[in-house]
Enzyme design. Sequence first.
Site, PDB file in Angstrom:
ATOM      1  N   SER A   1      -1.419   3.339  12.766  1.00 21.98           N
ATOM      2  CA  SER A   1      -2.860   4.578  13.388  1.00 21.98           C
ATOM      3  C   SER A   1      -3.731   5.597  12.265  1.00 21.98           C
ATOM      4  CB  SER A   1      -3.310   4.414  15.023  1.00 21.98           C
ATOM      5  OG  SER A   1      -5.163   4.834  15.209  1.00 21.98           O
TER       6      SER A   1
ATOM      7  N   GLY B   1      -1.439  12.460  -1.531  1.00 20.34           N
ATOM      8  CA  GLY B   1      -1.393  11.398  -2.475  1.00 20.34           C
ATOM      9  C   GLY B   1      -1.487   9.998  -1.818  1.00 20.34           C
TER      10      GLY B   1
ATOM     11  N   VAL C   1      -2.648  11.742   4.240  1.00 14.60           N
ATOM     12  CA  VAL C   1      -1.033  11.649   3.584  1.00 14.60           C
ATOM     13  C   VAL C   1      -1.709  12.013   2.227  1.00 14.60           C
ATOM     14  CG1 VAL C   1       0.614   9.840   2.686  1.00 14.60           C
ATOM     15  CG2 VAL C   1      -0.833   9.432   5.220  1.00 14.60           C
TER      16      VAL C   1
ATOM     17  N   ALA D   1       0.706  -2.112   8.689  1.00 15.47           N
ATOM     18  CA  ALA D   1       0.191  -1.249   8.000  1.00 15.47           C
ATOM     19  C   ALA D   1      -1.223  -1.850   7.371  1.00 15.47           C
ATOM     20  CB  ALA D   1       1.028  -0.544   6.881  1.00 15.47           C
TER      21      ALA D   1
ATOM     22  N   GLU E   1     -18.502  10.990   8.226  1.00 16.96           N
ATOM     23  CA  GLU E   1     -17.505  11.794   7.833  1.00 16.96           C
ATOM     24  C   GLU E   1     -18.296  13.124   8.845  1.00 16.96           C
ATOM     25  OE1 GLU E   1     -14.760  13.388   4.141  1.00 16.96           O
ATOM     26  OE2 GLU E   1     -17.345  13.346   4.223  1.00 16.96           O
TER      27      GLU E   1
ATOM     28  N   LYS F   1      -8.660   9.096  12.779  1.00 18.34           N
ATOM     29  CA  LYS F   1     -10.212   9.036  12.851  1.00 18.34           C
ATOM     30  C   LYS F   1     -10.082   8.282  13.687  1.00 18.34           C
ATOM     31  CE  LYS F   1     -10.857   9.822   7.844  1.00 18.34           C
ATOM     32  NZ  LYS F   1      -8.979  10.791   7.637  1.00 18.34           N
TER      33      LYS F   1
ATOM     34  N   GLY G   1       1.076  -1.015   0.309  1.00 20.40           N
ATOM     35  CA  GLY G   1       0.085  -0.116   0.562  1.00 20.40           C
ATOM     36  C   GLY G   1       0.487   0.893  -0.134  1.00 20.40           C
TER      37      GLY G   1
ATOM     38  N   LYS H   1     -10.395   1.840  14.396  1.00 19.47           N
ATOM     39  CA  LYS H   1      -8.823   1.412  14.625  1.00 19.47           C
ATOM     40  C   LYS H   1      -8.390   2.098  16.202  1.00 19.47           C
ATOM     41  CE  LYS H   1      -6.047   1.955  11.433  1.00 19.47           C
ATOM     42  NZ  LYS H   1      -5.224   0.845  11.713  1.00 19.47           N
TER      43      LYS H   1
END
Length: 631
Positions: free
Chosen positions: A424, A467, A465, A381, A560, A427, A309, A439
Amino acid sequence: MQENQSYSDKRNKLMKYLKVVILVIIDAILVNISVLVSMFIRFELSFNELLQYDHYIKNYTKMALLFSVGTIIVFYIMKLYRSLWEYAGAEEALCIIVASGIVNIALMGYILYDPTFLPRSIPVINTLVLSFFVLICRFGYRSLRIFSKRLHKNISAKAKRTMIVGGGAAGATVIREAKTSDKSTNNIVCVIDDDRLKLGSSIHGVKICGDRNDIPRLVEKMGIEEIIIAMPSAKAKDRHEIIEICQRTGCNLRTLPGIYQLVNGEVSIQKIRKVEVDDLLGRDSVKVDFHEISGYVKDKVVLVTGGGGSIGSELCRQISENSPKELIIFDIYENNAYSIQQELRYKHPELNLTVLIGSVRDEDRINAVFEKHKPQIVYHAAAHKHVPLMEDSPAETIKNNIFGTYNTANAAHKNGSETFILISTDKAVNPTNIMGASKRVCEMVVQYFASISDTKFAAVRFGNVLGSNGSVVPLFKKQIERGGPVTVTHPDIIRFFMTIPEAVSLVLQAGAYANNGEIFVLDMGDPVRIDDLARNMIRLSGFEPDVDIKIEYSGLRDGEKLYEELLLSGEGLGKTSNDLIFIGHPQKKDDALFIREMDELRQSFNAGPDEIRILMQRIVPEYHPELGGKK
């Protein structure tokens, strides 16, 4: 093709030698003229008086060939035939003066041996005259080349009227190259610098006309088409503010690379690049102690789950730079795993690399991997992370995120791994969606094993993150390429951002700090409004928001919230030796209660989404799904 290349190489070599031959001939002529001019000056610029001492001329004529050859040899030793005089500067000028001085010291030595040869003042005068003639020759060529190119650029329709922001060494480099490089299409017309003492000064003939506040006025007044930001050592905050000012002008915007490329001499016209979204973060990059990281990873067996990933693959890249004993990449998605495998095999053929396909949900598979390879350091990850998708599949979120973490942590504990690091997210703090809540439970898993195991467990919590797969930046880019519209969920939504290398550097250093269930938190600076990010990306692509490309607000997605947080109330912050990395002191849960809740979660896989959310609220009291976006 190869024949054409060979012919071109031979032709270039021939032209190079021809230029040297021409320079040697010119220097031989200048050497002899300079001696005659020096004698003319010595005899007070009087031809009649010079002719009265014509024996000096006759004496020199006998030695002219030897003196010319000696001078050429000295010039060769001083590398005056290797310099690219198109780019000549102070260093080349000094070499010319020193070479002329050496030649005339030799001449003085001969005069002292034979006082009747020439007047003793001639070598002193000739040092100045010869230096002057050679300087005029070399720098005259340079000036003609520059003048010719400037004239061509002014006539050419392609030449862009350009403003340089930054009056330091980098700006001077850009201006010099723009004037001398065949590859430059920029006509530099003004310089901007915040140092008011420089106002009115010139750099290579280009005037410093104002500071950052004068940019909009000067763009309009001088017809600027492109702005180049030449401030590689400036603080991120200053660069961010200047970029925002420049964006409002509508000019094409480009920037130089970082300060290390400048120090290494890599700055050139070809290195100037478009301003990237990373430049808009408005903060300095995270600095980590790579020596500390290297000592921690070197000669260790390292496992990265989710190694194909966005975060996992960058972890593998940086770990590979630090000489691990073995790197094990574990991923369910074979295409990603294959891609990073091929990249690392090419870049690090010496690397002991193992790539395994499997799921962290498969307890038997993950146990078998640990039993065979005995990883000493584990970076976990692997996770489902797309908030709206996970809202529709809460059971799958729990299976993969929570029990995938539990399986991997338990395998690390049973097999005596030294360190386990969980990736982590912000969120997990006061979550409003099932992904964030899962998480947070993963962090609880880390805390639980930290309390019962000799393995060091820790988690690293950071924001979005730039990109990464599924982030807004690639989405916005695709939407802009399609001509819009660019969709933003809400005009007031804000997020913390960092780059992938920053995130991974933090994770690696957290491994060195890990001790007993810590949650490491990065000082990520000020949050970014997603609406501002979208508008800036549109401008960086050469369009005007809401004119060329529309922005549409789609409303908050399922689960969200408008803003994310990095700390739960009561966690507090502790310092580390890195000023931008902090330790959150997590709230501990009773171990027996946590194990019972995990058993309940295992029994809930076939339950409905609402039942799963209710159970998750019992485990994570700060989880409030009703505060999230539309359901």
